[in-house]
Scaffold this motif. Structure first.
Motif, PDB file in Angstrom:
ATOM      1  N   GLN A  80      -1.278  -6.413   6.267  1.00 37.95           N
ATOM      2  CA  GLN A  80      -2.408  -7.068   5.276  1.00 37.95           C
ATOM      3  C   GLN A  80      -3.715  -6.297   5.367  1.00 37.95           C
ATOM      4  O   GLN A  80      -4.312  -6.266   4.256  1.00 37.95           O
ATOM      5  N   ALA A  81      -4.088  -5.701   6.407  1.00 45.46           N
ATOM      6  CA  ALA A  81      -5.400  -4.777   6.315  1.00 45.46           C
ATOM      7  C   ALA A  81      -4.953  -3.673   5.314  1.00 45.46           C
ATOM      8  O   ALA A  81      -5.926  -3.401   4.432  1.00 45.46           O
ATOM      9  N   PHE A  82      -3.968  -3.127   5.484  1.00 42.50           N
ATOM     10  CA  PHE A  82      -3.775  -1.644   4.863  1.00 42.50           C
ATOM     11  C   PHE A  82      -3.453  -1.824   3.353  1.00 42.50           C
ATOM     12  O   PHE A  82      -3.783  -1.172   2.505  1.00 42.50           O
ATOM     13  N   VAL A  83      -2.356  -2.884   2.869  1.00 40.63           N
ATOM     14  CA  VAL A  83      -1.810  -3.329   1.796  1.00 40.63           C
ATOM     15  C   VAL A  83      -2.591  -4.402   0.977  1.00 40.63           C
ATOM     16  O   VAL A  83      -2.971  -4.179  -0.162  1.00 40.63           O
ATOM     17  N   ASP A  84      -2.890  -5.421   1.535  1.00 42.21           N
ATOM     18  CA  ASP A  84      -3.609  -6.515   0.623  1.00 42.21           C
ATOM     19  C   ASP A  84      -5.093  -6.123   0.475  1.00 42.21           C
ATOM     20  O   ASP A  84      -5.337  -6.554  -0.463  1.00 42.21           O
ATOM     21  N   LEU A  85      -5.723  -5.356   1.778  1.00 38.27           N
ATOM     22  CA  LEU A  85      -7.258  -5.496   1.505  1.00 38.27           C
ATOM     23  C   LEU A  85      -7.871  -3.829   1.277  1.00 38.27           C
ATOM     24  O   LEU A  85      -8.550  -3.716   0.290  1.00 38.27           O
ATOM     25  N   LEU A  86      -7.066  -3.010   1.878  1.00 39.25           N
ATOM     26  CA  LEU A  86      -7.602  -1.812   1.634  1.00 39.25           C
ATOM     27  C   LEU A  86      -6.908  -0.952   0.818  1.00 39.25           C
ATOM     28  O   LEU A  86      -7.433   0.197   0.068  1.00 39.25           O
ATOM     29  N   ASP A  87      -5.651  -1.380   0.602  1.00 47.40           N
ATOM     30  CA  ASP A  87      -4.804  -0.743  -0.601  1.00 47.40           C
ATOM     31  C   ASP A  87      -4.897   0.945  -0.152  1.00 47.40           C
ATOM     32  O   ASP A  87      -5.092   1.911  -0.938  1.00 47.40           O
ATOM     33  N   LEU A  88      -4.280   1.289   1.187  1.00 46.33           N
ATOM     34  CA  LEU A  88      -4.449   2.710   1.527  1.00 46.33           C
ATOM     35  C   LEU A  88      -3.520   3.410   1.090  1.00 46.33           C
ATOM     36  O   LEU A  88      -2.350   3.026   0.657  1.00 46.33           O
ATOM     37  N   ARG A  89      -3.927   4.611   0.399  1.00 45.51           N
ATOM     38  CA  ARG A  89      -3.150   5.551  -0.040  1.00 45.51           C
ATOM     39  C   ARG A  89      -2.927   6.806   0.575  1.00 45.51           C
ATOM     40  O   ARG A  89      -3.662   7.102   1.455  1.00 45.51           O
ATOM     41  N   LYS A  90      -1.511   7.428   0.296  1.00 46.77           N
ATOM     42  CA  LYS A  90      -1.442   8.769   0.565  1.00 46.77           C
ATOM     43  C   LYS A  90      -2.634   9.766   0.845  1.00 46.77           C
ATOM     44  O   LYS A  90      -3.176   9.916  -0.379  1.00 46.77           O
ATOM     45  N   GLY A  91      -2.849  10.160   1.782  1.00 51.38           N
ATOM     46  CA  GLY A  91      -4.011  11.265   1.797  1.00 51.38           C
ATOM     47  C   GLY A  91      -5.321  10.733   2.163  1.00 51.38           C
ATOM     48  O   GLY A  91      -6.138  11.703   2.373  1.00 51.38           O
ATOM     49  N   GLN A  92      -5.491   9.495   2.080  1.00 54.40           N
ATOM     50  CA  GLN A  92      -6.689   9.017   2.468  1.00 54.40           C
ATOM     51  C   GLN A  92      -7.068   9.066   4.227  1.00 54.40           C
ATOM     52  O   GLN A  92      -6.005   9.286   4.898  1.00 54.40           O
ATOM     53  N   LYS A  93      -8.197   8.951   4.401  1.00 53.88           N
ATOM     54  CA  LYS A  93      -8.588   9.148   5.858  1.00 53.88           C
ATOM     55  C   LYS A  93      -8.971   7.728   6.398  1.00 53.88           C
ATOM     56  O   LYS A  93      -9.807   7.111   5.802  1.00 53.88           O
ATOM     57  N   ILE A  94      -8.300   7.430   7.623  1.00 56.68           N
ATOM     58  CA  ILE A  94      -8.771   6.170   8.051  1.00 56.68           C
ATOM     59  C   ILE A  94      -9.023   6.233   9.594  1.00 56.68           C
ATOM     60  O   ILE A  94      -8.362   7.143  10.241  1.00 56.68           O
ATOM     61  N   LEU A  95      -9.813   5.565  10.051  1.00 54.23           N
ATOM     62  CA  LEU A  95     -10.206   5.475  11.713  1.00 54.23           C
ATOM     63  C   LEU A  95      -9.647   4.188  12.069  1.00 54.23           C
ATOM     64  O   LEU A  95      -9.995   3.137  11.645  1.00 54.23           O
ATOM     65  N   ILE A  96      -8.720   4.165  13.114  1.00 54.76           N
ATOM     66  CA  ILE A  96      -8.179   3.131  13.790  1.00 54.76           C
ATOM     67  C   ILE A  96      -8.726   2.905  15.201  1.00 54.76           C
ATOM     68  O   ILE A  96      -8.513   3.697  16.220  1.00 54.76           O
ATOM     69  N   HIS A  97      -9.612   2.031  15.473  1.00 54.48           N
ATOM     70  CA  HIS A  97     -10.267   1.938  16.862  1.00 54.48           C
ATOM     71  C   HIS A  97      -9.191   1.476  17.796  1.00 54.48           C
ATOM     72  O   HIS A  97      -8.276   0.564  17.391  1.00 54.48           O
ATOM     73  N   ALA A  98      -9.525   1.736  19.102  1.00 57.08           N
ATOM     74  CA  ALA A  98      -8.419   1.252  20.097  1.00 57.08           C
ATOM     75  C   ALA A  98      -7.026   1.791  19.863  1.00 57.08           C
ATOM     76  O   ALA A  98      -6.086   0.511  19.787  1.00 57.08           O
ATOM     77  N   GLY A  99      -6.885   2.745  19.521  1.00 61.13           N
ATOM     78  CA  GLY A  99      -5.210   3.051  19.117  1.00 61.13           C
ATOM     79  C   GLY A  99      -4.344   2.691  20.036  1.00 61.13           C
ATOM     80  O   GLY A  99      -2.933   2.527  19.669  1.00 61.13           O
ATOM     81  N   SER A 100      -4.620   2.587  21.366  1.00 60.25           N
ATOM     82  CA  SER A 100      -3.596   2.361  22.276  1.00 60.25           C
ATOM     83  C   SER A 100      -3.334   0.837  22.544  1.00 60.25           C
ATOM     84  O   SER A 100      -2.432   0.455  23.374  1.00 60.25           O
ATOM     85  N   GLY A 101      -4.261   0.026  21.922  1.00 63.87           N
ATOM     86  CA  GLY A 101      -3.774  -1.294  22.093  1.00 63.87           C
ATOM     87  C   GLY A 101      -2.866  -1.891  21.352  1.00 63.87           C
ATOM     88  O   GLY A 101      -2.172  -1.208  20.566  1.00 63.87           O
ATOM     89  N   GLY A 102      -2.656  -3.224  21.257  1.00 68.70           N
ATOM     90  CA  GLY A 102      -1.498  -3.858  20.486  1.00 68.70           C
ATOM     91  C   GLY A 102      -1.614  -3.673  18.978  1.00 68.70           C
ATOM     92  O   GLY A 102      -0.644  -3.272  18.227  1.00 68.70           O
ATOM     93  N   VAL A 103      -2.700  -3.904  18.402  1.00 71.15           N
ATOM     94  CA  VAL A 103      -2.814  -3.711  16.891  1.00 71.15           C
ATOM     95  C   VAL A 103      -2.819  -2.225  16.643  1.00 71.15           C
ATOM     96  O   VAL A 103      -2.161  -1.664  15.776  1.00 71.15           O
ATOM     97  N   GLY A 104      -3.411  -1.477  17.484  1.00 68.83           N
ATOM     98  CA  GLY A 104      -3.609   0.020  17.213  1.00 68.83           C
ATOM     99  C   GLY A 104      -2.299   0.609  17.209  1.00 68.83           C
ATOM    100  O   GLY A 104      -2.023   1.695  16.307  1.00 68.83           O
ATOM    101  N   THR A 105      -1.522   0.604  18.202  1.00 67.97           N
ATOM    102  CA  THR A 105      -0.107   1.118  18.248  1.00 67.97           C
ATOM    103  C   THR A 105       0.877   0.878  17.133  1.00 67.97           C
ATOM    104  O   THR A 105       1.345   1.793  16.508  1.00 67.97           O
ATOM    105  N   PHE A 106       0.660  -0.402  16.450  1.00 69.59           N
ATOM    106  CA  PHE A 106       1.281  -0.599  15.204  1.00 69.59           C
ATOM    107  C   PHE A 106       0.795   0.061  13.866  1.00 69.59           C
ATOM    108  O   PHE A 106       1.254   0.517  13.176  1.00 69.59           O
ATOM    109  N   ALA A 107      -0.543  -0.013  14.007  1.00 72.29           N
ATOM    110  CA  ALA A 107      -1.333   0.178  12.638  1.00 72.29           C
ATOM    111  C   ALA A 107      -1.085   1.929  12.690  1.00 72.29           C
ATOM    112  O   ALA A 107      -1.153   2.417  11.630  1.00 72.29           O
ATOM    113  N   ILE A 108      -1.384   2.535  13.781  1.00 72.39           N
ATOM    114  CA  ILE A 108      -1.025   3.892  13.651  1.00 72.39           C
ATOM    115  C   ILE A 108       0.171   4.344  13.036  1.00 72.39           C
ATOM    116  O   ILE A 108       0.019   5.096  11.914  1.00 72.39           O
TER     117      ILE A 108
END
Length: 343
Positions: free
Chosen positions: A134-162
């Protein structure tokens, strides 16, 4: 049925193993025998009463926000599932309670679990998977080639979000400690900032998006790395007036949120960016999409530890310690009859 409950809010309020009535189902509901559930930061926030402004629960309260299990009964107007189906899901916020042997859940909030996952692995997915989607598709409309910072990458949300961001073709930077470096690297992170030794706000610039899982100073500093028009989605920051209006909280709560989020709003305007607070919604349809990604091998669950239901207190303590890499899961039913009877 056995369930993990609290009698009141509080950080030091003990978790209790108690007997609760078997849930009843409505015509659009499904009764699921839960095999596993996972813990998430929202669980101890609810336990401590930090979500009272947005969520109103009665006691005794059964905790838990996502699960995997087997359908045992369906309502009269349910034709998408049948007894024996293996499912996973995230119940609606007013119907939580997955740290239990059974749950009644709306048919639109579940989907068939990925066939290549165990119940424990599947239970680790719904809340974090839906949050990232929902963060990437519904809100950010994240596209190929864009740059994103994901905080706490080894946490629960972070591991999936990466993994999801890489699946969508983004360049991913993340923050992690020495202990989490190898994990986030294996998940596909392109740039890793050791937050104990480095400052991400000094190393990154011109980013399109940030997924904030920390709030506080990390959230405020994140505005510095965005380019004009960039966006931040936070699951740990302060909800703003925009969220209050979209969630239809009423004018008073919306006004209170506008006052509480004034600093964030000022940073938003100064940097010419956009701030979103995400309160994830259950969605069986989005779980169907994630199921496809998982079965194709594009995304893999990351489970740190699995505890039996009888050790829920220890599981909560481990999650709150901040040491978990990936998800903490509660096993509720096993294939061993002796173990089942002991829980």
């Amino acid at each position: 049925m056995k369930a993990i409950t609290i009698a009141k809010y509080g950080k030091h309020v003990p978790l209790m193993m108690s007997e609760q009535p078997l849930p009843t189902i409505g015509e659009h509901d499904v009764l699921v025998e839960i095999h596993a559930a996972s813990l998430n930061p929202i669980d101890f926030k609810i336990k401590e009463g930090k979500m009272k402004f947005l969520l109103n629960y009665r006691f005794p309260l059964i905790l838990g926000n996502d699960f995997a299990g087997v359908v045992v009964k369906v309502g009269d107007k349910v034709n998408t599932f049948k007894p024996g189906d293996k499912v996973y899901g995230r119940p609606r916020k007013n119907r939580i309670g997955t740290l239990a042997e059974f749950i009644a859940v709306h048919k639109e909030d579940i989907w068939l679990k990925p066939q290549n996952l165990t119940f424990e692995e599947a239970a680790s997915i719904p809340l974090i998977g839906l949050t990232a989607y929902q963060a990437f598709v519904d809100l950010l409309d994240l596209r190929k080639g864009q740059k994103i910072l994901i905080h706490a990458g080894s946490g629960g949300v972070g591991t999936f979000a990466i993994q999801l961001a890489k699946r969508m073709g983004a360049f991913v930077a993340t923050t992690a400690s020495d202990k989490g470096y190898a994990l986030v690297q294996s998940l596909g992170a392109d740039q890793i900032i050791n937050y104990k030794e480095e400052h991400f706000e000094d190393m990154l610039t011109g980013y399109d998006a940030v997924l904030d899982t920390l709030g506080g100073a990390a959230l405020e500093k994140s505005f510095r790395i965005l380019k004009p028009g960039g966006q931040i989605v936070s699951i740990s920051g302060i909800p703003n007036a925009r969220f209050g209006k979209e969630a239809k909280l009423g004018w008073l709560k919306t006004f209170i949120l506008s006052m509480a989020s004034r600093r964030i709003t000022a940073l938003e305007k100064k940097s010419r960016t956009r701030y979103h607070f995400l309160f994830m919604k259950p969605s069986g349809e989005q779980l169907r999409v994630l199921k496809g990604f998982i079965e194709e091998g594009l995304i893999k669950p990351v489970v740190d530890k699995v505890y039996p239901l009888s050790e829920a207190e220890q599981a909560f303590q481990y999650l709150e310690s901040g040491r978990a890499k990936g998800k903490v899961v509660i096993q509720i039913k096993t294939d061993d009859p002796a173990t089942n009877s002991a829980i």
